[in-house]
Design an enzyme around this catalytic site. Structure first.
Site, PDB file in Angstrom:
ATOM      1  N   TRP A 102       0.833  -1.214   0.000  1.00 37.11           N
ATOM      2  CA  TRP A 102       0.000   0.000   0.000  1.00 37.11           C
ATOM      3  C   TRP A 102       0.857   1.249   0.000  1.00 37.11           C
ATOM      4  O   TRP A 102       0.528   2.236  -0.666  1.00 37.11           O
ATOM      5  CB  TRP A 102      -0.997  -0.023   1.157  1.00 37.11           C
ATOM      6  CG  TRP A 102      -2.060  -1.055   0.922  1.00 37.11           C
ATOM      7  CD1 TRP A 102      -2.286  -2.182   1.658  1.00 37.11           C
ATOM      8  CD2 TRP A 102      -3.014  -1.093  -0.161  1.00 37.11           C
ATOM      9  NE1 TRP A 102      -3.315  -2.899   1.105  1.00 37.11           N
ATOM     10  CE2 TRP A 102      -3.783  -2.263  -0.007  1.00 37.11           C
ATOM     11  CE3 TRP A 102      -3.293  -0.254  -1.240  1.00 37.11           C
ATOM     12  CZ2 TRP A 102      -4.819  -2.616  -0.890  1.00 37.11           C
ATOM     13  CZ3 TRP A 102      -4.310  -0.605  -2.124  1.00 37.11           C
ATOM     14  CH2 TRP A 102      -5.066  -1.770  -1.942  1.00 37.11           C
ATOM     15  N   ASP A 171      -2.161   6.569   6.154  1.00 32.51           N
ATOM     16  CA  ASP A 171      -3.208   5.715   5.584  1.00 32.51           C
ATOM     17  C   ASP A 171      -3.546   4.650   6.625  1.00 32.51           C
ATOM     18  O   ASP A 171      -2.872   3.630   6.729  1.00 32.51           O
ATOM     19  CB  ASP A 171      -2.700   5.072   4.290  1.00 32.51           C
ATOM     20  CG  ASP A 171      -3.664   4.024   3.746  1.00 32.51           C
ATOM     21  OD1 ASP A 171      -4.757   3.853   4.309  1.00 32.51           O
ATOM     22  OD2 ASP A 171      -3.305   3.377   2.742  1.00 32.51           O
ATOM     23  N   LYS A 195     -12.710  -1.946   6.103  1.00 34.37           N
ATOM     24  CA  LYS A 195     -11.985  -2.844   6.999  1.00 34.37           C
ATOM     25  C   LYS A 195     -12.542  -2.745   8.415  1.00 34.37           C
ATOM     26  O   LYS A 195     -13.045  -3.722   8.936  1.00 34.37           O
ATOM     27  CB  LYS A 195     -10.487  -2.512   7.011  1.00 34.37           C
ATOM     28  CG  LYS A 195      -9.679  -3.100   5.864  1.00 34.37           C
ATOM     29  CD  LYS A 195      -9.796  -2.357   4.563  1.00 34.37           C
ATOM     30  CE  LYS A 195      -9.035  -3.004   3.434  1.00 34.37           C
ATOM     31  NZ  LYS A 195      -8.176  -2.072   2.705  1.00 34.37           N
TER      32      LYS A 195
HETATM   33  C1  PLP Z   1      -7.578  -1.643   1.569  1.00 36.12           C
HETATM   34  C2  PLP Z   1      -6.500  -0.633   1.657  1.00 36.12           C
HETATM   35  C3  PLP Z   1      -6.369   0.387   0.700  1.00 36.12           C
HETATM   36  C4  PLP Z   1      -7.281   0.498  -0.500  1.00 36.12           C
HETATM   37  O1  PLP Z   1      -8.515   0.927  -0.081  1.00 36.12           O
HETATM   38  P1  PLP Z   1      -9.665   1.279  -1.148  1.00 36.12           P
HETATM   39  O2  PLP Z   1     -10.701   1.848  -0.237  1.00 36.12           O
HETATM   40  O3  PLP Z   1     -10.047  -0.013  -1.791  1.00 36.12           O
HETATM   41  O4  PLP Z   1      -9.117   2.240  -2.103  1.00 36.12           O
HETATM   42  C5  PLP Z   1      -5.366   1.322   0.875  1.00 36.12           C
HETATM   43  N1  PLP Z   1      -4.534   1.263   1.925  1.00 36.12           N
HETATM   44  C6  PLP Z   1      -4.609   0.285   2.853  1.00 36.12           C
HETATM   45  C7  PLP Z   1      -3.650   0.269   3.994  1.00 36.12           C
HETATM   46  C8  PLP Z   1      -5.600  -0.690   2.737  1.00 36.12           C
HETATM   47  O5  PLP Z   1      -5.692  -1.650   3.675  1.00 36.12           O
END
Ligand code: PLP
Length: 359
Positions: A102, A171, A195
């Site tokens: 990521w 993030d 999540k």
């Molecule tokens: C799942 C995830 C993403 C992507 O998320 P989307 O909402 O599908 O764009 C980005 N960063 C992390 C750490 C993730 O777990």
């Protein structure tokens, strides 16, 4: 009706009491004669739902008033673009830490908008650890410092907050709400909802108000955090049902004792799963112990030719979505807030049984 144990990395398990409330509300929300999905987002009913969700989230995370809370769309992935467009001036520079898949995506997107300095990378070690703080090469003129506190695919998590001069951008997609966090240390926190917050389609951004109004002239209005802040996240139609459901999740967390209680439960769940892996020569987790994720636990079998059988039999035993990310293979158990301790116990029992039959 049977609900099985779901270890999906995302969209992930939701708390059963939340789904039950949503079912009760489905056709007729609080006697108004319509569902939440059918309400105007400008109605007093829905504005109330949104305000309550924000207020509960602010309480859960102890978000200071100097921070705006934004409910957006586009996922964490769109924030990979929104972050530089809002914070990096034309010809500017930002620091990024590379701790996994990521991070890499955020870095690749950042490079489209300016100069990206990768302050440190764990790639040479196959992302099994966090680069030591004293090895980071920070720029003097960074508009911000971006990192990924929990790498959902590699299962690497920071159990500390980096100390840097530039505004800290995180993030937190797969770690937010898993335990208390000192929001005042951050410039921006963002997370896709699917999540640990609610259903897919909603994106959370928590941003210090001092960082609003710095966007580039070319920044699309829908990506400008100030637009969302000035319009209470209702510049256009927000993802109303997802936001309503997130509000129910926030209520559920509050009732369970908030993030301190969740942290305790999450630590217990993760500790016993890692112990089961470490106490066996049949299973392995490659991440250095101090940086192991409490939310996403990847593991491999000593004999990878058994992977398919493991996944098939675990699914038959009612343990869903244990396959590792398609980019890395192996197994991964995501044990977010809504995954009960009983699910972890059932997984451990299955792993021990599988080892006995195949080890
Ligand atoms: C799942 C995830 C993403 C992507 O998320 P989307 O909402 O599908 O764009 C980005 N960063 C992390 C750490 C993730 O777990």
């Amino acid at each position: 009706m049977t609900r099985l144990y779901n270890f999906c990395a995302g969209p992930a398990a939701l708390p059963e009491p939340v789904l039950e409330t949503a079912r009760e509300d489905m056709l007729d929300w609080h006697g108004r004669g319509l569902s939440v999905m059918e309400m105007s987002h400008r109605s007093s009913e829905f504005v109330g739902i949104a305000e309550r969700a924000e207020a509960t989230l602010r309480k859960l995370l102890a978000i200071p008033d100097e921070y705006a809370v934004l409910f957006l769309q586009g996922g964490a992935s769109l924030q990979f673009s929104a972050v530089p467009l809002n914070l990096m001036p034309e010809g500017g520079r930002a620091d990024y830490l590379n701790t996994g898949q990521w991070s890499k995506k955020a870095i690749a997107e950042g490079k489209r908008f300016g100069s990206v300095n990768v302050a440190a990378s764990a790639e040479a070690g196959n992302f099994s650890s966090i680069p030591a703080r004293d090895s980071w090469q920070l720029s003097a003129d960074a508009a911000y410092f971006h990192y990924t506190p929990n790498e959902t695919i590699g299962g690497v998590e920071f159990h500390w907050v980096p100390d840097v001069d530039a505004p800290l951008v995180a993030d937190m997609s797969s770690t937010i709400l898993s335990r208390p966090v000192d929001v005042s240390r951050f410039g921006v926190i963002y997370a896709g909802a699917q999540k640990n917050i609610g259903p897919a389609g909603l994106t959370l951004v928590i941003v210090h108000r001092d960082l609003l109004g710095r966007s580039r002239p070319l920044c699309p209005v829908m990506l400008d955090w100030k637009t969302a802040a000035d319009n209470d996240s209702m510049y256009n139609t927000p993802p109303t049902f997802a936001l309503y459901l997130a509000g129910l999740v926030f209520d559920w967390l509050q009732e369970l004792g908030g993030l301190t209680a969740m942290a305790e439960l999450n630590r217990r769940k993760a500790d016993k799963l890692y112990a089961a892996i470490d106490n066996s020569a049949f299973y392995a987790n490659p991440v250095e112990v101090a940086s192991r994720s409490q939310m996403n636990v990847p593991f491999t079998l000593a004999d990878a030719s058994l992977d398919k059988l493991f996944l098939q039999q675990s699914a038959e035993a009612g343990l869903l979505n244990l396959a590792g990310h398609r980019s890395v293979g192996g197994m991964r158990a995501s044990i977010y807030n809504a995954v009960p301790e009983a699910a972890v116990d059932a997984l451990i029992a299955f792993m021990q049984d599988f080892e006995q039959r195949n080890g």
